[in-house]
Design a protein around this motif. Structure first.
Motif, mmCIF file in Angstrom:
data_model
loop_
_atom_site.group_PDB
_atom_site.id
_atom_site.type_symbol
_atom_site.label_atom_id
_atom_site.label_comp_id
_atom_site.label_asym_id
_atom_site.label_seq_id
_atom_site.Cartn_x
_atom_site.Cartn_y
_atom_site.Cartn_z
ATOM 1 N N ASP A 158 0.834 -1.206 0.000
ATOM 2 C CA ASP A 158 0.000 0.000 0.000
ATOM 3 C C ASP A 158 0.869 1.257 0.000
ATOM 4 N N SER A 159 1.937 1.230 0.775
ATOM 5 C CA SER A 159 2.847 2.380 0.802
ATOM 6 C C SER A 159 3.585 2.537 -0.520
ATOM 7 N N LEU A 161 2.497 1.822 -3.422
ATOM 8 C CA LEU A 161 1.553 2.336 -4.426
ATOM 9 C C LEU A 161 0.963 3.680 -4.030
ATOM 10 N N ASP A 162 1.604 4.360 -3.082
ATOM 11 C CA ASP A 162 1.135 5.682 -2.624
ATOM 12 C C ASP A 162 -0.301 5.642 -2.117
ATOM 13 N N GLU A 163 -0.634 4.562 -1.398
ATOM 14 C CA GLU A 163 -1.943 4.394 -0.756
ATOM 15 C C GLU A 163 -3.101 4.492 -1.761
ATOM 16 N N LYS A 164 -2.889 3.894 -2.924
ATOM 17 C CA LYS A 164 -3.935 3.894 -3.952
ATOM 18 C C LYS A 164 -4.816 2.650 -3.898
ATOM 19 N N LEU A 165 -4.488 1.720 -3.027
ATOM 20 C CA LEU A 165 -5.351 0.540 -2.896
ATOM 21 C C LEU A 165 -6.694 0.957 -2.296
ATOM 22 N N PRO A 166 -7.811 0.396 -2.777
ATOM 23 C CA PRO A 166 -9.147 0.785 -2.267
ATOM 24 C C PRO A 166 -9.444 0.148 -0.908
ATOM 25 N N ARG A 171 -7.559 0.943 5.951
ATOM 26 C CA ARG A 171 -6.172 1.405 5.917
ATOM 27 C C ARG A 171 -5.683 1.754 7.331
#
Length: 363
Positions: A158-159, A161-166, A171
């Motif tokens: 998640d980090s 991917l710059d917190e782009k996970l839904p 989170r």
């Protein structure tokens, strides 16, 4: 004469000659009566097993189990490297080590399920927890480690991917449990990397049983050099200083541990580790480990040399696991490797004066 399914295991028998019936009053002649014409009752005895079958039945473990032994070691040692990288503020190596641990444990779980034949058998193994069974304890270590590694790696992904996970509100939960999950996976890293050595040593297979006093040290050292090699391959050299040191330590431990283990074994038990295909694999493993260790020590700051050294260390660790597994499977084929070490140990107990237990009686 009747036939049954068991006749397939019997060697072919020569056709028997019919006995000549003695005439009435005929006396059976047995020789001169002084023993000079007596014939031996049996031929010279050859050391063999019943109907040529192995005395000890080898477990039906093939390549998936060897793969599981290898990647399980990488996963366990990588979690320890991740903890160390976190403590020394090496974020790239910490992330790579956590992702390596997760990938390795997933591959290992898949290999284990493949060997079991049916996926539900893995779930059946978790219905009970039996401390006296290395397999039962190992199943729970693997499952707990995989869960904790998955949580820790999810935070890294998640980090990355710059917190782009839904993830939404999850989170915050993930960030809260990320640290404890990493701590659990690092705590279980050493048991995961070495419990398979205990599992092999707990069997009646001669080579594995004979190696039980040193095999865990060999597997732990092998896992250390493999996980360190993975970081030399994946992580920029600016952060791999501790990994280079661990790689050298792992190589030394692997070489010393293997030679110590063989020195504690009966020569017949150690024979499969030195001869045949398993012996060839272990010799190649030793050469690759030495080459990888020298490369990590002297040229680890060069990216190309570091990557080549890491690949050599990974290959050496894999060949060690395949060699040890195949050596055990080979050792049961010769009945001497089962019986003679047992007789030697029995004689040692008698010489030590142990004659009053359920194993040793007076000679």
């Amino acid at each position: 004469m009747t036939n049954s399914d068991f006749d397939a295991y019997r060697p072919p028998q020569p056709e028997r000659k019919r006995r000549r019936r003695r005439a009435a009053g005929e006396v059976r002649r047995t020789g001169a009566g002084d023993g000079s014409r007596e014939q031996p009752m049996v031929d010279d005895i050859q050391f063999d097993s019943y109907y040529g079958r192995p005395i000890v039945k080898a477990p039906p473990w093939k390549a998936p189990i060897a793969l599981y032994l290898f990647v399980g070691g990488i996963a366990g040692a990588s979690s320890l490297i991740a903890a160390g990288a976190d403590a020394t503020e090496r974020p790239t190596m910490a992330r790579n080590a956590r992702l390596t641990a997760l990938g390795a444990v997933l591959v290992g779980t898949g290999a284990l399920i493949e060997d079991l034949g049916r996926p539900e058998r893995f779930l059946h193994m978790m219905r009970v927890f039996k401390p006296s069974s290395p397999m039962s304890v190992g199943t729970w270590i693997l499952s707990t480690f995989a869960t904790a590694s998955g949580v820790a790696a999810a935070g890294e992904i998640d980090s990355l991917l710059d917190e782009k996970l839904p993830l939404g509100p999850l989170r915050g939960v993930l960030q809260a449990v990320d640290g404890p999950a990493g701590a659990v996976s690092s705590a279980l890293g050493a048991p995961l990397a070495t419990y398979t050595a205990v599992l092999l040593g707990d069997t009646a297979v001669p080579t594995w049983s004979g190696a039980r006093h040193g095999l865990a040290f060999v597997f732990g050292s092998s896992a250390t050099m493999a996980a360190s090699g993975a970081q030399l391959l994946l992580t920029p050299t600016a952060e791999t200083g501790p990994a280079r040191a661990l790689a050298v330590a792992g190589v030394v431990g692997d070489l010393v541990g293997m030679h110590y283990t063989k020195s504690q074994m009966h020569p017949l038990e150690a024979e499969p580790l030195e001869e045949g295909e398993p012996g060839r694999l272990l010799k190649i493993s030793e050469g690759l480990a030495i080459a990888g260790g020298i490369g990590a020590l002297l040229g680890g700051r060069n990216r190309v040399v570091a990557a080549a050294s890491g690949a050599a260390l990974l290959a050496a660790s894999a060949l060690t696991r395949f060699g040890v597994l195949n050596a055990g499977l080979e050792s049961v084929k010769d009945p001497r490797r089962v019986v003679e070490p047992q007789k030697a140990r029995l004689e040692e107990r008698r010489k030590a004066g142990v004659t009053d237990d359920s194993i040793t009686t007076a000679g």
